[in-house]
Write a protein that holds these residues in place. Structure first.
Motif, PDB file in Angstrom:
ATOM      1  N   PRO A  17       0.821  -1.216   0.000  1.00  0.00           N
ATOM      2  CA  PRO A  17       0.000   0.000   0.000  1.00  0.00           C
ATOM      3  C   PRO A  17       0.856   1.268   0.000  1.00  0.00           C
ATOM      4  CG  PRO A  17      -0.902  -1.604   1.523  1.00  0.00           C
ATOM      5  CD  PRO A  17       0.414  -2.150   1.048  1.00  0.00           C
ATOM      6  N   ARG A  18       1.955   1.260   0.739  1.00  0.00           N
ATOM      7  CA  ARG A  18       2.830   2.431   0.754  1.00  0.00           C
ATOM      8  C   ARG A  18       3.463   2.655  -0.614  1.00  0.00           C
ATOM      9  NH1 ARG A  18       6.901   5.459   1.603  1.00  0.00           N
ATOM     10  NH2 ARG A  18       8.469   5.764   3.113  1.00  0.00           N
ATOM     11  N   GLY A  19       3.908   1.559  -1.246  1.00  0.00           N
ATOM     12  CA  GLY A  19       4.478   1.646  -2.588  1.00  0.00           C
ATOM     13  C   GLY A  19       3.456   2.143  -3.598  1.00  0.00           C
ATOM     14  N   ARG A  20       2.227   1.657  -3.473  1.00  0.00           N
ATOM     15  CA  ARG A  20       1.150   2.082  -4.378  1.00  0.00           C
ATOM     16  C   ARG A  20       0.882   3.573  -4.205  1.00  0.00           C
ATOM     17  NH1 ARG A  20      -0.465   0.651  -8.983  1.00  0.00           N
ATOM     18  NH2 ARG A  20      -0.493   2.855  -9.339  1.00  0.00           N
ATOM     19  N   ALA A  21       0.886   4.044  -2.957  1.00  0.00           N
ATOM     20  CA  ALA A  21       0.660   5.465  -2.684  1.00  0.00           C
ATOM     21  C   ALA A  21       1.771   6.309  -3.308  1.00  0.00           C
ATOM     22  CB  ALA A  21       0.565   5.709  -1.181  1.00  0.00           C
ATOM     23  N   LEU A  22       3.020   5.828  -3.223  1.00  0.00           N
ATOM     24  CA  LEU A  22       4.133   6.570  -3.813  1.00  0.00           C
ATOM     25  C   LEU A  22       4.012   6.625  -5.339  1.00  0.00           C
ATOM     26  CD1 LEU A  22       7.070   5.206  -1.636  1.00  0.00           C
ATOM     27  CD2 LEU A  22       6.012   7.467  -1.508  1.00  0.00           C
ATOM     28  N   VAL A  23       3.616   5.522  -5.944  1.00  0.00           N
ATOM     29  CA  VAL A  23       3.419   5.488  -7.394  1.00  0.00           C
ATOM     30  C   VAL A  23       2.299   6.440  -7.788  1.00  0.00           C
ATOM     31  CG1 VAL A  23       2.653   4.045  -9.323  1.00  0.00           C
ATOM     32  CG2 VAL A  23       4.336   3.166  -7.699  1.00  0.00           C
ATOM     33  N   ASP A  24       1.191   6.381  -7.058  1.00  0.00           N
ATOM     34  CA  ASP A  24       0.065   7.277  -7.356  1.00  0.00           C
ATOM     35  C   ASP A  24       0.472   8.741  -7.249  1.00  0.00           C
ATOM     36  OD1 ASP A  24      -1.572   5.108  -7.828  1.00  0.00           O
ATOM     37  OD2 ASP A  24      -2.503   5.163  -5.833  1.00  0.00           O
ATOM     38  N   GLN A  25       1.259   9.082  -6.223  1.00  0.00           N
ATOM     39  CA  GLN A  25       1.710  10.459  -6.050  1.00  0.00           C
ATOM     40  C   GLN A  25       2.621  10.880  -7.200  1.00  0.00           C
ATOM     41  OE1 GLN A  25       0.684  12.741  -3.703  1.00  0.00           O
ATOM     42  NE2 GLN A  25       1.743  14.130  -5.075  1.00  0.00           N
ATOM     43  N   LEU A  26       3.513  10.010  -7.606  1.00  0.00           N
ATOM     44  CA  LEU A  26       4.405  10.311  -8.721  1.00  0.00           C
ATOM     45  C   LEU A  26       3.613  10.544 -10.004  1.00  0.00           C
ATOM     46  CD1 LEU A  26       7.274  10.558  -9.838  1.00  0.00           C
ATOM     47  CD2 LEU A  26       7.267   8.085 -10.169  1.00  0.00           C
ATOM     48  N   LEU A  27       2.618   9.708 -10.254  1.00  0.00           N
ATOM     49  CA  LEU A  27       1.777   9.885 -11.432  1.00  0.00           C
ATOM     50  C   LEU A  27       1.041  11.222 -11.396  1.00  0.00           C
ATOM     51  CD1 LEU A  27       0.318   6.275 -11.761  1.00  0.00           C
ATOM     52  CD2 LEU A  27       2.118   7.329 -13.154  1.00  0.00           C
ATOM     53  N   ARG A  28       0.538  11.609 -10.230  1.00  0.00           N
ATOM     54  CA  ARG A  28      -0.133  12.916 -10.092  1.00  0.00           C
ATOM     55  C   ARG A  28       0.859  14.054 -10.322  1.00  0.00           C
ATOM     56  NH1 ARG A  28      -2.801  10.178  -6.073  1.00  0.00           N
ATOM     57  NH2 ARG A  28      -1.399  10.931  -4.464  1.00  0.00           N
ATOM     58  N   GLN A  33      -1.420  10.798 -17.880  1.00  0.00           N
ATOM     59  CA  GLN A  33      -2.783  10.480 -18.291  1.00  0.00           C
ATOM     60  C   GLN A  33      -2.794   9.127 -18.996  1.00  0.00           C
ATOM     61  OE1 GLN A  33      -5.355  12.552 -17.469  1.00  0.00           O
ATOM     62  NE2 GLN A  33      -3.750  13.689 -16.406  1.00  0.00           N
ATOM     63  N   PRO A  34      -3.876   8.360 -18.851  1.00  0.00           N
ATOM     64  CA  PRO A  34      -3.952   7.063 -19.534  1.00  0.00           C
ATOM     65  C   PRO A  34      -4.006   7.250 -21.049  1.00  0.00           C
ATOM     66  CG  PRO A  34      -5.917   7.450 -18.191  1.00  0.00           C
ATOM     67  CD  PRO A  34      -5.039   8.641 -18.041  1.00  0.00           C
ATOM     68  N   VAL A  35      -3.505   6.262 -21.770  1.00  0.00           N
ATOM     69  CA  VAL A  35      -3.576   6.272 -23.225  1.00  0.00           C
ATOM     70  C   VAL A  35      -5.030   6.017 -23.615  1.00  0.00           C
ATOM     71  CG1 VAL A  35      -2.836   5.070 -25.313  1.00  0.00           C
ATOM     72  CG2 VAL A  35      -1.209   5.463 -23.452  1.00  0.00           C
ATOM     73  N   GLN A  36      -5.577   6.880 -24.444  1.00  0.00           N
ATOM     74  CA  GLN A  36      -6.964   6.737 -24.880  1.00  0.00           C
ATOM     75  C   GLN A  36      -7.067   6.003 -26.215  1.00  0.00           C
ATOM     76  OE1 GLN A  36      -9.587   7.708 -22.943  1.00  0.00           O
ATOM     77  NE2 GLN A  36      -8.063   8.266 -21.418  1.00  0.00           N
ATOM     78  N   SER A  37      -6.056   6.177 -27.075  1.00  0.00           N
ATOM     79  CA  SER A  37      -6.055   5.516 -28.382  1.00  0.00           C
ATOM     80  C   SER A  37      -4.622   5.395 -28.882  1.00  0.00           C
ATOM     81  CB  SER A  37      -6.891   6.311 -29.388  1.00  0.00           C
ATOM     82  OG  SER A  37      -6.201   7.482 -29.777  1.00  0.00           O
ATOM     83  N   ALA A  38      -4.450   4.653 -29.955  1.00  0.00           N
ATOM     84  CA  ALA A  38      -3.119   4.500 -30.545  1.00  0.00           C
ATOM     85  C   ALA A  38      -2.583   5.838 -31.033  1.00  0.00           C
ATOM     86  CB  ALA A  38      -3.169   3.494 -31.691  1.00  0.00           C
ATOM     87  N   ASP A  39      -3.466   6.761 -31.377  1.00  0.00           N
ATOM     88  CA  ASP A  39      -3.032   8.091 -31.820  1.00  0.00           C
ATOM     89  C   ASP A  39      -2.234   8.816 -30.740  1.00  0.00           C
ATOM     90  OD1 ASP A  39      -4.232   7.752 -34.296  1.00  0.00           O
ATOM     91  OD2 ASP A  39      -6.112   8.708 -33.654  1.00  0.00           O
ATOM     92  N   ASP A  40      -2.502   8.510 -29.472  1.00  0.00           N
ATOM     93  CA  ASP A  40      -1.757   9.126 -28.368  1.00  0.00           C
ATOM     94  C   ASP A  40      -0.279   8.738 -28.398  1.00  0.00           C
ATOM     95  OD1 ASP A  40      -4.152  10.162 -27.511  1.00  0.00           O
ATOM     96  OD2 ASP A  40      -4.386   8.767 -25.834  1.00  0.00           O
TER      97      ASP A  40
END
Length: 69
Positions: A17-28, A33-40
């Motif tokens: 959970p601590r590792g997940r929180a660190l990953v989430d913070q880094l992403l923020r 942003q998630p890939v929406q299509s191959a065009d991205d």
């Protein structure tokens, strides 16, 4: 569970959970942003020549077929 056992069973690696929180913070922080299509994923000038592109595609197709036995 070992990495090979995870692969064999289709499991995903454990993230604490601590590792997940660190990953989430880094992403923020990076505003990822998630890939929406191959065009991205498209970008001009990735390969300098047609030969480089052909070599990459040949390698990719070969690797995809390598483990189909």
């Amino acid at each position: 569970m070992s990495e090979s056992a995870q692969h064999a069973t289709g499991g995903t690696p454990y993230v604490s959970p601590r590792g997940r929180a660190l990953v989430d913070q880094l992403l923020r922080d990076k505003n990822v942003q998630p890939v929406q299509s191959a065009d991205d994923l498209a970008c001009d000038g990735l390969f300098e020549t047609d030969e480089e592109l052909a070599e990459f595609l040949e390698y990719t197709y070969t690797e995809r077929r390598a483990n189909l036995v």
